[in-house]
Design a protein around this motif. Structure first.
Motif, PDB file in Angstrom:
ATOM      1  N   UNK A 169     135.483  70.542  31.872  1.00 23.06           N
ATOM      2  CA  UNK A 169     136.580  70.576  33.066  1.00 23.06           C
ATOM      3  C   UNK A 169     137.637  71.561  32.806  1.00 23.06           C
ATOM      4  N   UNK A 170     137.585  72.243  31.757  1.00 26.63           N
ATOM      5  CA  UNK A 170     138.570  73.128  31.579  1.00 26.63           C
ATOM      6  C   UNK A 170     138.092  74.666  31.565  1.00 26.63           C
ATOM      7  N   UNK A 171     139.074  75.495  31.910  1.00 25.76           N
ATOM      8  CA  UNK A 171     138.894  76.867  32.038  1.00 25.76           C
ATOM      9  C   UNK A 171     139.799  77.369  30.727  1.00 25.76           C
ATOM     10  N   UNK A 172     138.652  78.117  30.132  1.00 21.61           N
ATOM     11  CA  UNK A 172     139.397  78.665  28.757  1.00 21.61           C
ATOM     12  C   UNK A 172     139.669  80.045  28.801  1.00 21.61           C
ATOM     13  N   UNK A 173     140.707  80.565  28.329  1.00 19.37           N
ATOM     14  CA  UNK A 173     141.383  81.984  28.511  1.00 19.37           C
ATOM     15  C   UNK A 173     141.362  82.498  27.142  1.00 19.37           C
ATOM     16  N   UNK A 174     140.709  83.864  27.257  1.00 22.63           N
ATOM     17  CA  UNK A 174     140.890  84.348  25.948  1.00 22.63           C
ATOM     18  C   UNK A 174     141.505  85.980  26.240  1.00 22.63           C
ATOM     19  N   UNK A 175     142.122  86.635  25.426  1.00 21.96           N
ATOM     20  CA  UNK A 175     142.563  87.788  25.429  1.00 21.96           C
ATOM     21  C   UNK A 175     141.580  89.008  25.207  1.00 21.96           C
ATOM     22  N   UNK A 176     141.623  90.086  25.946  1.00 23.62           N
ATOM     23  CA  UNK A 176     140.745  91.230  25.788  1.00 23.62           C
ATOM     24  C   UNK A 176     141.649  92.207  25.446  1.00 23.62           C
ATOM     25  N   UNK A 177     141.798  92.455  24.252  1.00 22.69           N
ATOM     26  CA  UNK A 177     142.985  93.404  23.838  1.00 22.69           C
ATOM     27  C   UNK A 177     142.574  94.846  24.202  1.00 22.69           C
ATOM     28  N   UNK A 178     141.278  95.184  24.296  1.00 26.92           N
ATOM     29  CA  UNK A 178     140.750  96.438  24.541  1.00 26.92           C
ATOM     30  C   UNK A 178     141.211  97.019  25.960  1.00 26.92           C
ATOM     31  N   UNK A 179     141.666  96.070  26.799  1.00 23.64           N
ATOM     32  CA  UNK A 179     142.098  96.432  28.004  1.00 23.64           C
ATOM     33  C   UNK A 179     143.653  96.894  28.014  1.00 23.64           C
ATOM     34  N   UNK A 180     144.286  96.471  26.914  1.00 21.18           N
ATOM     35  CA  UNK A 180     145.646  97.005  26.678  1.00 21.18           C
ATOM     36  C   UNK A 180     145.935  98.268  25.862  1.00 21.18           C
ATOM     37  N   UNK A 181     144.744  98.853  25.750  1.00 20.66           N
ATOM     38  CA  UNK A 181     144.714 100.251  24.872  1.00 20.66           C
ATOM     39  C   UNK A 181     145.154 101.218  25.823  1.00 20.66           C
ATOM     40  N   UNK A 182     145.133 101.151  27.189  1.00 15.13           N
ATOM     41  CA  UNK A 182     145.630 101.985  27.778  1.00 15.13           C
ATOM     42  C   UNK A 182     147.002 102.288  27.901  1.00 15.13           C
ATOM     43  N   UNK A 183     147.764 101.153  27.629  1.00 17.25           N
ATOM     44  CA  UNK A 183     149.169 100.842  27.563  1.00 17.25           C
ATOM     45  C   UNK A 183     149.489 101.557  26.093  1.00 17.25           C
ATOM     46  N   UNK A 184     148.960 101.163  25.164  1.00 14.05           N
ATOM     47  CA  UNK A 184     149.120 101.813  23.895  1.00 14.05           C
ATOM     48  C   UNK A 184     149.115 103.083  23.748  1.00 14.05           C
ATOM     49  N   UNK A 185     148.058 103.744  24.136  1.00 13.44           N
ATOM     50  CA  UNK A 185     147.867 105.114  24.306  1.00 13.44           C
ATOM     51  C   UNK A 185     148.929 105.973  25.031  1.00 13.44           C
ATOM     52  N   UNK A 186     149.274 105.383  26.143  1.00 12.68           N
ATOM     53  CA  UNK A 186     150.357 105.817  26.742  1.00 12.68           C
ATOM     54  C   UNK A 186     151.698 105.794  26.211  1.00 12.68           C
ATOM     55  N   UNK A 187     152.014 104.811  25.606  1.00 16.39           N
ATOM     56  CA  UNK A 187     153.315 104.521  24.784  1.00 16.39           C
ATOM     57  C   UNK A 187     153.176 105.388  23.714  1.00 16.39           C
ATOM     58  N   UNK A 188     152.201 105.542  22.776  1.00 15.86           N
ATOM     59  CA  UNK A 188     152.235 106.228  21.687  1.00 15.86           C
ATOM     60  C   UNK A 188     152.452 107.697  21.633  1.00 15.86           C
ATOM     61  N   UNK A 189     152.448 108.099  22.980  1.00 15.48           N
ATOM     62  CA  UNK A 189     152.673 109.827  23.456  1.00 15.48           C
ATOM     63  C   UNK A 189     154.073 109.777  23.196  1.00 15.48           C
TER      64      UNK A 189
END
Length: 127
Positions: free
Chosen positions: A68-88
């Motif tokens: 009966x539960x919906x279980x959520x998990x982080x997909x950190x790969x999707x945050x890579x675009x943010x990391x790459x942009x900030x890294x510049x």
């Protein structure tokens, strides 16, 4: 000018501070039930579910149904675009930190030099 939808991309989705708090909870890579995130952040369940829905739509979290539960998990790969942009921009704050360090060292040297200056009678000062 109308605001861009929060589900248009990762940047808009994580602009909301509560969503970043949810990401911080999910960072351990484990699956989390909505109720567990609610308890951890002490937020209302409808708000947490809404934020998780936005994060799911942009791919930052995945969801699976377990009983009966919906279980959520982080997909950190999707945050890579943010990391790459900030890294510049890293060189800007790295440069600023270097400048702050140099200035602090210079001030310390000036203070030491002042403390070691001799008064006119030739004795050292004790500060």
């Amino acid at each position: 000018m109308p605001r861009t939808a929060t589900t248009s991309d990762v940047f808009n989705a994580i602009a909301e501070p509560r969503r970043r708090e949810i990401i911080d909870v999910l960072i351990d890579g484990q699956e989390w039930a909505v109720g567990d995130v609610v308890a951890r952040l002490q937020l209302a369940q409808p708000a947490v579910s809404k934020h998780l829905g936005v994060l799911r739509k942009v791919g930052v979290v995945t969801v699976v149904k377990r009983g009966q539960h919906r279980m959520y998990r982080l997909d950190g790969e999707k945050l890579k675009a943010v990391h790459d942009w900030v890294k510049t921009y890293e060189r800007f704050w790295t440069h600023q930190i270097d400048r702050i360090k140099e200035r602090a060292e210079q001030k310390a040297m000036e203070r030491i030099a002042r403390e070691n200056e001799s008064p006119k009678d030739g004795s050292k000062t004790n500060r």
